[in-house]
Design an enzyme around this catalytic site. Structure first.
Site, short mmCIF file in Angstrom:
data_model
loop_
_atom_site.label_atom_id
_atom_site.label_comp_id
_atom_site.label_asym_id
_atom_site.label_seq_id
_atom_site.Cartn_x
_atom_site.Cartn_y
_atom_site.Cartn_z
N LYS A 131 -0.04 -10.06 7.98
CA LYS A 131 0.12 -8.68 8.43
C LYS A 131 -1.24 -8.21 8.92
O LYS A 131 -2.19 -8.08 8.15
CB LYS A 131 0.61 -7.78 7.29
CG LYS A 131 0.67 -6.30 7.66
CD LYS A 131 1.05 -5.44 6.46
CE LYS A 131 1.03 -3.96 6.82
NZ LYS A 131 1.35 -3.09 5.64
N ILE A 140 5.51 -4.52 10.00
CA ILE A 140 5.60 -3.99 8.63
C ILE A 140 5.23 -2.52 8.74
O ILE A 140 4.08 -2.16 8.91
CB ILE A 140 4.71 -4.78 7.67
CG1 ILE A 140 5.16 -6.25 7.64
CG2 ILE A 140 4.77 -4.17 6.27
CD1 ILE A 140 4.32 -7.16 6.76
N THR A 177 0.83 -1.21 0.00
CA THR A 177 0.00 0.00 0.00
C THR A 177 0.87 1.25 0.00
O THR A 177 0.63 2.19 -0.78
CB THR A 177 -0.91 0.02 1.24
OG1 THR A 177 -1.70 -1.17 1.26
CG2 THR A 177 -1.82 1.23 1.23
N TYR A 230 -12.89 -3.71 -2.35
CA TYR A 230 -14.02 -3.20 -3.12
C TYR A 230 -15.11 -4.23 -3.37
O TYR A 230 -16.28 -3.97 -3.15
CB TYR A 230 -13.59 -2.57 -4.46
CG TYR A 230 -14.74 -1.89 -5.17
CD1 TYR A 230 -15.19 -0.65 -4.74
CD2 TYR A 230 -15.39 -2.50 -6.24
CE1 TYR A 230 -16.27 -0.03 -5.36
CE2 TYR A 230 -16.46 -1.88 -6.86
CZ TYR A 230 -16.90 -0.66 -6.42
OH TYR A 230 -17.97 -0.06 -7.03
N TYR A 238 -2.66 -10.27 4.30
CA TYR A 238 -2.63 -8.86 4.72
C TYR A 238 -4.06 -8.41 4.96
O TYR A 238 -4.84 -8.26 4.02
CB TYR A 238 -1.94 -8.04 3.63
CG TYR A 238 -1.88 -6.54 3.83
CD1 TYR A 238 -2.11 -5.93 5.06
CD2 TYR A 238 -1.56 -5.72 2.75
CE1 TYR A 238 -2.04 -4.56 5.21
CE2 TYR A 238 -1.48 -4.34 2.89
CZ TYR A 238 -1.73 -3.77 4.13
OH TYR A 238 -1.65 -2.41 4.26
N ARG A 248 -8.87 -0.10 4.76
CA ARG A 248 -8.65 0.16 3.34
C ARG A 248 -9.58 -0.67 2.45
O ARG A 248 -10.04 -0.21 1.42
CB ARG A 248 -7.21 -0.18 2.96
CG ARG A 248 -6.18 0.77 3.52
CD ARG A 248 -5.67 1.68 2.43
NE ARG A 248 -4.62 2.55 2.92
CZ ARG A 248 -4.13 3.57 2.21
NH1 ARG A 248 -4.57 3.81 0.99
NH2 ARG A 248 -3.19 4.34 2.71
#
Length: 290
Positions: free
Chosen positions: A161, A203, A44, A107, A133, A138
Site C-alpha cells: 500500500k 485502500i 490506521t 517513531y 504499507y 505518519r
C-alpha cells in the site's frame, strides 16, 4: 491477487470510547451490500494505535466472522516492534484473515536495511500473505522502491500500500516489480491514476462513506477507462480532500456518525471533528452526489 476497492474500515466506538460491536457488524454488511471488494480491518483508519492488543485481535476476528468468506479480509497487524507485529500477524492468521497489512515501523526510524530485516522476519515467522504499507507522512520513515523490490522476492510478501501520493514513483514500482506483486494506492485523490497505470486497487478512506461509488471508480480505472475514471474522481474529490481536514480518521468518523451509520466515539488523543468544519464536510458529501 486482491483487487479493486479495499475499504480502510473505521472501528465504530460508542461515546465512551468502547468498541461498538453492533455498529461494526452493520457497516460490514453495508460494504458487502454496496460492492466493496475487500475490507481492511484495524489499519490506521481503524485506530490501531489506540486499540489494545486484545481488542485489536477481537475486531479482526469479528470482521472475519461477519464477512464469512464473501470477500477477502485484510488485517492491519503492523507495529514498530517486530515481535509485536509477529504476534498480531499470527493472531490474524488464526482468526482467518486472508492477508495482513504491515506498516513501516513508526517513531523509531529504522534504516532501509532495518525495514528489510523487519518485514523479512515477520514473513518468515508467519506463513500468511503480507502487504507492506508505506505512509511516511505518519511514520516519519520512507521505504524506498529498492527496499520494496528486495522484499517482493519473498514468497508471502505479495504487495504494498503506497500512501505517498507520488504517482510517478508508484508507476516506476509497478514497472519494476514482479507481475504477481500488487501495488495498491493509499491516497484517494490520486488512486485512479495509479490503477490506470496497472495498480491493483485502492485502500480507501473515502469508501467508508461512498462504498458503491469507490467500487465503481476502481472498476472503471482498472478497466483502463481513463476519461470516465477522471470524471468520477473529480466528482468525489471534495470528499477525498475534506476527509483530511483534520487527522484521519477524525473527519470520516464524524461524517459517518452524521450519516447515522455509527456513533460519535473516537479515542484520545484524537478528538471529535471541530465544529467549524462540520458544514464543509457535509457540503463535500452533497457535492460528491453520494
Amino acid at each position: 491477487m486482491i483487487t479493486g476497492s479495499l475499504v480502510a474500515l473505521v472501528t465504530p466506538m460508542k461515546t465512551d470510547g468502547s468498541v461498538d460491536w453492533d455498529a461494526l457488524n452493520k457497516i460490514v454488511d453495508l460494504h458487502l451490500e454496496k460492492g466493496t471488494d475487500s475490507i481492511v480491518a484495524v489499519g490506521t483508519t481503524g485506530e490501531s494505535a489506540t486499540l489494545d492488543p486484545t481488542e485489536h485481535c477481537q475486531v479482526i476476528r469479528a470482521v472475519v466472522e461477519r464477512v464469512a468468506g464473501r470477500i477477502p479480509v485484510i488485517a492491519g497487524t503492523g507495529a514498530n516492534s517486530t515481535a509485536e507485529a509477529i504476534h498480531l500477524t499470527a493472531e490474524a492468521k488464526q482468526a482467518g484473515a486472508d492477508a495482513c497489512l504491515l506498516v513501516v515501523p513508526y517513531y523509531n526510524k529504522p534504516t532501509q536495511e532495518g525495514m528489510y530485516q523487519h518485514f523479512r522476519t515477520i514473513a518468515e515467522a508467519v506463513d500468511v500473505p503480507q502487504i507492506l504499507y508505506n505512509v511516511p507522512g505518519r511514520t516519519a520513515c520512507d521505504m524506498d522502491n529498492h527496499t520494496v523490490l528486495r522484499l517482493a522476492e519473498i514468497d508471502n510478501i505479495v504487495g504494498i500500500k503506497d500512501a505517498t501520493g507520488d504517482v510517478v514513483r508508484g508507476k516506476a514500482l509497478i514497472a519494476a516489480a514482479p507481475e504477481d506483486f500488487a501495488v495498491y494506492s493509499g491516497d484517494d485523490p490520486t488512486a485512479y491514476q495509479l490503477m490506470l497505470a496497472g495498480g491493483a486497487g485502492n485502500i480507501s478512506v473515502t469508501a467508508n462513506v461512498a462504498p458503491a461509488e469507490m467500487a465503481q471508480l476502481c472498476a472503471i480505472a482498472r478497466n483502463g477507462e481513463s476519461e470516465a475514471a477522471e470524471l468520477m474522481n473529480n466528482r468525489l474529490m471534495p470528499l477525498h480532500e475534506k476527509l483530511f481536514m483534520e487527522s484521519n480518521p477524525i473527519p470520516v468518523k464524524w461524517l459517518m456518525a452524521d450519516m447515522q451509520l455509527i456513533d460519535y466515539g473516537i479515542r484520545l488523543p484524537l478528538t471529535v471533528l471541530a465544529e467549524q468544519y462540520h458544514d464543509e464536510v457535509r457540503a463535500a458529501l452533497k457535492a460528491s452526489g453520494v
